[in-house]
Design an enzyme around this catalytic site. Structure first.
Site, PDB file in Angstrom:
ATOM      1  N   HIS A  97     -11.997   5.735   4.581  1.00 33.23           N
ATOM      2  CA  HIS A  97     -11.357   6.699   5.185  1.00 33.23           C
ATOM      3  C   HIS A  97     -12.490   8.249   5.301  1.00 33.23           C
ATOM      4  O   HIS A  97     -13.617   8.172   4.510  1.00 33.23           O
ATOM      5  CB  HIS A  97      -9.917   7.114   4.625  1.00 33.23           C
TER       6      HIS A  97
ATOM      7  N   CYS B 149      -5.248  10.026  -1.787  1.00 30.74           N
ATOM      8  CA  CYS B 149      -4.264   9.558  -1.531  1.00 30.74           C
ATOM      9  C   CYS B 149      -2.800   9.058  -1.843  1.00 30.74           C
ATOM     10  O   CYS B 149      -1.394   8.463  -1.191  1.00 30.74           O
ATOM     11  CB  CYS B 149      -4.669   8.017  -1.025  1.00 30.74           C
TER      12      CYS B 149
ATOM     13  N   GLU C 135      -0.717   9.769   1.376  1.00 36.93           N
ATOM     14  CA  GLU C 135      -1.185  10.128   2.001  1.00 36.93           C
ATOM     15  C   GLU C 135      -1.606   9.819   3.439  1.00 36.93           C
ATOM     16  O   GLU C 135      -1.438  10.657   4.593  1.00 36.93           O
ATOM     17  CB  GLU C 135      -2.644  10.797   1.927  1.00 36.93           C
ATOM     18  N   ASP C 136      -2.050   8.907   3.967  1.00 42.55           N
ATOM     19  CA  ASP C 136      -1.824   8.071   4.552  1.00 42.55           C
ATOM     20  C   ASP C 136      -0.696   7.895   5.907  1.00 42.55           C
ATOM     21  O   ASP C 136      -1.825   8.160   6.687  1.00 42.55           O
ATOM     22  CB  ASP C 136      -2.526   6.594   4.686  1.00 42.55           C
TER      23      ASP C 136
ATOM     24  N   ASP D 279       0.927  -1.293   0.274  1.00 38.73           N
ATOM     25  CA  ASP D 279       0.402   0.011  -0.299  1.00 38.73           C
ATOM     26  C   ASP D 279       0.531   0.982  -0.258  1.00 38.73           C
ATOM     27  O   ASP D 279       0.244   2.726   0.175  1.00 38.73           O
ATOM     28  CB  ASP D 279      -1.339  -0.044   1.605  1.00 38.73           C
TER      29      ASP D 279
END
Ligand code: GLY
Length: 266
Positions: A160, A247, A65-66, A60
């Site tokens: 999210h 993201c 962004e996470d 991932d």
């Protein structure tokens, strides 16, 4: 200058985390090409791209962004909600340390950047499968001295907060109210995504242009009717990894200051 950190698509993206989506095979070469086109789109809008190499063991990791939340004053490195994703943070913190002082959330906090929607000095944070109360409290404690107000928003129907809402400028939020509790957002103009495009509320605002996936033509038309400038891109393979368009980049102003590298990252 507006800068976007991105990261190349991992060859193992087919092993990505999925929460609300059924697994479908992802064509890696096509995902890479779509990600290239995404970066090109940002570059054409005047964003300077800082592209990090792929992390082959972190499926991932393209979703940069996470692991972090960046505001003008500081970059906050998170403890991501999915344990498999936590190793993504180190190289991202290293990259961000060129631009901002770095602060860290600590366990038991969990927080994904996809749950964070900033509008000026107000920061809405999704209380979701990935972001817990302690994560929201620690982020609030770090940002409060810089005069940011953190407000929680309950996320019930999607991964999210920004799967269900995005700020598109002009005091307006594009939203799917079925997936979140919209009450904290009611002081803004809300544009509801069409019922047939429930995932269309994830959009990136770059300057005055709203970047939206190509698969949401009704939402595009709706935004254009309301006077927004919209450009679309094909991100169909990345969407299979439960992604949107926010993201795959971490966009912030390069303020031209050289932050010092914490000892733990050097
Ligand atoms: N596949 C994106 C995520 O679950 O974080």
């Amino acid at each position: 200058m507006l800068t976007a950190i991105t990261r190349q698509v991992s060859p193992t993206i087919n092993q990505c985390e999925l929460s609300f989506h059924a697994r479908q095979p992802i064509e890696v070469a096509k995902a890479i090409a779509q990600h290239e086109a995404y970066q090109q789109c940002l570059a054409e809008l005047g964003v300077h791209i800082v592209s990090l190499p792929a992390e082959p063991d972190l499926p991932d990791a393209v979703f940069v962004e996470d692991p972090a939340v960046v505001v003008e004053e500081v970059a906050v490195i998170s403890v991501m909600g999915a344990p498999s994703r936590r190793p993504e943070a180190k190289s991202l913190a290293h990259a961000l340390s060129r631009y901002r002082p770095i602060r860290f959330l600590t366990e038991p906090a969990t927080l994904d950047g996809g749950d964070v929607m900033r509008i000026g000095r107000t920061v809405f944070v999704g209380s979701s499968k990935r972001t817990n109360r302690e994560g929201i409290a620690q982020l609030s404690d770090i940002l409060r001295p810089y005069d940011y107000q953190v407000n929680p928003v309950a996320v019930t129907g999607c991964l999210h907060l920004k799967s269900a809402c995005s700020y598109v400028g002009n005091n307006t939020i594009l939203i799917n109210r079925v997936w979140i509790d919209a009450r904290p957002l009611l002081t803004f103009e809300l544009i509801d995504v069409p019922e047939e495009e429930p995932a269309a509320a994830n959009a990136v605002l770059v300057k005055d242009v709203v970047v939206l996936p190509q698969s949401f033509p009704h939402t595009r038309a709706l935004l254009e009717l309301r006077g927004f400038r919209v450009t679309t891109i094909d991100v169909s393979e990345l969407q299979k990894a439960e992604a949107g368009v926010t993201c795959t980049s971490l966009i912030f102003d390069d303020l031209g200051t050289q932050a010092s590298l914490p000892a733990s990252l050097s």
